[in-house]
Design a protein around this motif. Structure first.
Motif, PDB file in Angstrom:
ATOM      1  N   UNK A 182       3.558  -1.999 -20.621  1.00  7.03           N
ATOM      2  CA  UNK A 182       4.957  -1.595 -20.436  1.00  7.03           C
ATOM      3  C   UNK A 182       5.063  -0.354 -19.561  1.00  7.03           C
ATOM      4  N   UNK A 183       4.161   0.607 -19.754  1.00  4.04           N
ATOM      5  CA  UNK A 183       4.167   1.814 -18.923  1.00  4.04           C
ATOM      6  C   UNK A 183       3.869   1.452 -17.470  1.00  4.04           C
ATOM      7  N   UNK A 184       2.926   0.531 -17.250  1.00  5.68           N
ATOM      8  CA  UNK A 184       2.599   0.110 -15.887  1.00  5.68           C
ATOM      9  C   UNK A 184       3.793  -0.573 -15.228  1.00  5.68           C
ATOM     10  N   UNK A 185       4.473  -1.447 -15.964  1.00  2.00           N
ATOM     11  CA  UNK A 185       5.645  -2.129 -15.416  1.00  2.00           C
ATOM     12  C   UNK A 185       6.764  -1.144 -15.123  1.00  2.00           C
ATOM     13  N   UNK A 186       6.854  -0.068 -15.918  1.00  5.74           N
ATOM     14  CA  UNK A 186       7.891   0.943 -15.680  1.00  5.74           C
ATOM     15  C   UNK A 186       7.667   1.651 -14.345  1.00  5.74           C
ATOM     16  N   UNK A 187       6.414   1.919 -13.991  1.00 10.38           N
ATOM     17  CA  UNK A 187       6.149   2.559 -12.696  1.00 10.38           C
ATOM     18  C   UNK A 187       6.524   1.629 -11.545  1.00 10.38           C
ATOM     19  N   UNK A 188       6.269   0.348 -11.699  1.00 13.07           N
ATOM     20  CA  UNK A 188       6.620  -0.610 -10.664  1.00 13.07           C
ATOM     21  C   UNK A 188       8.133  -0.737 -10.533  1.00 13.07           C
ATOM     22  N   UNK A 226       2.623  12.789 -10.277  1.00 14.75           N
ATOM     23  CA  UNK A 226       1.622  13.424  -9.415  1.00 14.75           C
ATOM     24  C   UNK A 226       1.277  12.523  -8.230  1.00 14.75           C
ATOM     25  N   UNK A 227       1.248  11.227  -8.480  1.00 17.09           N
ATOM     26  CA  UNK A 227       0.966  10.270  -7.418  1.00 17.09           C
ATOM     27  C   UNK A 227       2.091  10.271  -6.381  1.00 17.09           C
ATOM     28  N   UNK A 228       3.327  10.289  -6.846  1.00 14.68           N
ATOM     29  CA  UNK A 228       4.478  10.333  -5.933  1.00 14.68           C
ATOM     30  C   UNK A 228       4.463  11.634  -5.129  1.00 14.68           C
ATOM     31  N   UNK A 273       0.815  -1.214   0.000  1.00 21.09           N
ATOM     32  CA  UNK A 273       0.000   0.000   0.000  1.00 21.09           C
ATOM     33  C   UNK A 273       0.846   1.260   0.000  1.00 21.09           C
ATOM     34  N   UNK A 274       2.094   1.162   0.390  1.00 22.73           N
ATOM     35  CA  UNK A 274       2.975   2.329   0.431  1.00 22.73           C
ATOM     36  C   UNK A 274       3.724   2.533  -0.881  1.00 22.73           C
ATOM     37  N   UNK A 275       3.539   1.641  -1.845  1.00 23.61           N
ATOM     38  CA  UNK A 275       4.138   1.820  -3.172  1.00 23.61           C
ATOM     39  C   UNK A 275       3.185   2.648  -4.036  1.00 23.61           C
ATOM     40  N   UNK A 276       3.613   3.786  -4.585  1.00 27.10           N
ATOM     41  CA  UNK A 276       2.728   4.542  -5.484  1.00 27.10           C
ATOM     42  C   UNK A 276       2.249   3.729  -6.680  1.00 27.10           C
ATOM     43  N   UNK A 277       3.084   2.843  -7.193  1.00 25.48           N
ATOM     44  CA  UNK A 277       2.687   2.062  -8.373  1.00 25.48           C
ATOM     45  C   UNK A 277       1.541   1.103  -8.078  1.00 25.48           C
ATOM     46  N   UNK A 302      13.353   0.532  -7.803  1.00 24.74           N
ATOM     47  CA  UNK A 302      14.730   1.017  -7.928  1.00 24.74           C
ATOM     48  C   UNK A 302      14.930   2.330  -7.180  1.00 24.74           C
ATOM     49  N   UNK A 303      14.066   3.305  -7.446  1.00 24.73           N
ATOM     50  CA  UNK A 303      14.214   4.631  -6.846  1.00 24.73           C
ATOM     51  C   UNK A 303      13.666   4.653  -5.425  1.00 24.73           C
ATOM     52  N   UNK A 304      12.582   3.924  -5.207  1.00 24.90           N
ATOM     53  CA  UNK A 304      12.083   3.750  -3.858  1.00 24.90           C
ATOM     54  C   UNK A 304      11.170   4.812  -3.299  1.00 24.90           C
ATOM     55  N   UNK A 305      10.360   5.549  -4.099  1.00 20.96           N
ATOM     56  CA  UNK A 305       9.401   6.471  -3.468  1.00 20.96           C
ATOM     57  C   UNK A 305       8.342   5.669  -2.715  1.00 20.96           C
ATOM     58  N   UNK A 306       8.022   6.102  -1.514  1.00 18.20           N
ATOM     59  CA  UNK A 306       7.070   5.385  -0.687  1.00 18.20           C
ATOM     60  C   UNK A 306       6.154   6.377   0.024  1.00 18.20           C
ATOM     61  N   UNK A 307       4.954   5.911   0.328  1.00 16.42           N
ATOM     62  CA  UNK A 307       4.121   6.664   1.256  1.00 16.42           C
ATOM     63  C   UNK A 307       4.756   6.590   2.640  1.00 16.42           C
ATOM     64  N   UNK A 308       4.549   7.592   3.481  1.00 19.60           N
ATOM     65  CA  UNK A 308       5.099   7.519   4.831  1.00 19.60           C
ATOM     66  C   UNK A 308       4.458   6.379   5.615  1.00 19.60           C
ATOM     67  N   UNK A 309       5.084   6.010   6.716  1.00 21.10           N
ATOM     68  CA  UNK A 309       4.516   4.982   7.574  1.00 21.10           C
ATOM     69  C   UNK A 309       3.110   5.395   8.018  1.00 21.10           C
ATOM     70  N   UNK A 310       2.186   4.446   7.958  1.00 24.12           N
ATOM     71  CA  UNK A 310       0.806   4.767   8.290  1.00 24.12           C
ATOM     72  C   UNK A 310       0.615   5.060   9.775  1.00 24.12           C
TER      73      UNK A 310
END
Length: 388
Positions: free
Chosen positions: A42-48, A308-310, A5-9, A53-61
């Motif tokens: 392919x675009x969906x897999x790129x976000x995942x 925008x999601x990130x 749930x903390x992964x934007x993808x 790799x880069x690791x953007x995450x939602x903060x701890x809930x």
């Protein structure tokens, strides 16, 4: 589960992959249409991959769970906003025909004053998360959640039903006690309720799907209507996206109408778009970009929505109520990207701007909790004591 749930993808890439898979299973795709599905996948897999790799995450809930929003300045402003939205919902029901009760075809007639009223009443989904987070009274809390679902049912707006149910489920998951099991029964019940309402309202709005001329698989034609509507809702967008990509159709008017207020209609029904079925006229969030700018424009829009999601996820670091509402909106538009445009619209921009302004306004209000604490503590030293 919290990790995913903390992964934007999770809110963009996963739904798009699921929609592409549903499209491949539901249709006997013409050979040229496969390229469109592969582009979206392919675009969906790129976000995942970017998340991994880069690791953007939602903060701890825990930050959101630890916040008591009720009684705060943000809650006061949010409840005032909900009062305005609720008033417009009442105006919508009192001034215009109620599609569910009067005429089911009236759901699509959004002209004149009703268009402007619906711009605000369409935010009815906000009542649910604000009620859950900011209201201590159980009766008022349940009333706000019920209103967030009942109004879209009355106006046969399936999209707002999903928006309300999505926000309820996500708030429940974010606020749950980590020591307790995931509330799967509640989440499953919301999903079943959404699917049932969607199918019933689909039949009320458009009748059965027996006359579809799309190249559907035999299993789809033999399936019950309760299954057909959700599958069609999930798969029609990628199918039409792939069809228009294969046909090379170009028309920038739909994108301009979507981005520029009052420029023109954003409806794709009854237009010159060479859809395979005129009454199945959805085409993913990126459909207008494809028609205006080609596949490169669609990919750029996909990347922008992920960005925008990130951005909205990172704003949750302070656990602000309005940052949470913004994330709920962006995450929902991302999850619904396989169906129709919602993220890159003027009203979404207005909603995000309104949340930023309300957050700023709430910060200017006097903090009643802090004032109450200082008054209860009394004067801290001789200089604070009143003159005798």
């Amino acid at each position: 589960m919290n990790g995913w749930l903390r992964w934007p993808s999770t809110y963009l890439g996963v739904p798009m992959l699921a929609a592409c898979a549903a499209t491949a299973l539901a249709y006997e795709l013409p050979a040229g249409y496969v390229g469109g599905l592969l582009l979206l996948a392919a675009a969906a897999l790129a976000t995942m991959a970017a998340d991994a790799v880069v690791g953007p995450r939602l903060p701890q809930f825990e930050r959101i769970r630890a916040r008591d929003y009720a009684g705060t300045r943000e809650a006061l402003v949010a409840l005032a906003f909900c009062a305005v939205v609720g008033a417009f919902c009442l105006l919508d029901l009192l001034l215009f025909p109620i599609p569910l009760l009067d005429d089911p075809s009236a759901y699509a007639r959004l002209d004149g004053a009703r268009t402007h009223v619906r711009h605000v009443s369409a935010w009815c989904w906000v009542l649910a998360p604000v009620g859950l987070l900011c209201v201590r009274s159980r009766g008022l809390r349940y009333a706000m959640v019920a209103a967030a679902i009942a109004f879209p049912v009355l106006v046969i707006d399936r999209n707002r039903i999903f928006a309300a149910l999505f926000s309820i489920a996500l708030v429940r998951l974010m606020r749950r006690d980590p020591a307790r099991a995931l509330p799967w029964p509640a989440v499953a019940l919301l999903a079943l309720a959404g699917a049932a309402l969607f199918s019933l309202l689909g039949i009320v709005r458009s009748g059965t799907l027996d006359g579809l001329t799309l190249p559907l698989q035999p299993w789809f034609r033999d399936a019950p209507a309760g299954l057909k509507w959700p599958v069609l809702y999930i798969s029609a967008g990628p199918y039409n996206f792939a069809a228009i990509l294969d046909k090379g159709y170009r028309n920038a008017d739909f994108l301009l109408n979507q981005l520029v207020p009052l420029r023109g209609s954003i409806a794709t029904a009854g237009t010159g778009i060479p859809l395979d079925a005129a009454n199945i006229n959805v085409g993913t969030e990126f459909f207008p970009f494809l028609m205006a700018l080609g596949p490169a424009g669609a990919l750029a829009a996909f990347a922008t929505l992920y960005g925008l999601l990130v951005w909205s996820a990172r704003r949750l670091a302070g656990a602000s109520l309005f940052a949470l509402l913004m994330f709920l909106r962006v995450a929902y538009t991302a999850a619904m990207a396989p169906f129709a445009p919602q993220a890159f619209t003027f009203m979404t921009a207005v909603f995000l701007a309104a949340c930023l302004l309300m957050q700023l306004f709430a910060a200017w209000l006097p903090d009643r909790r802090a004032c109450a604490g200082r008054c209860a503590a009394g004067p801290s030293n001789a200089l604070d004591a009143p003159n005798r």
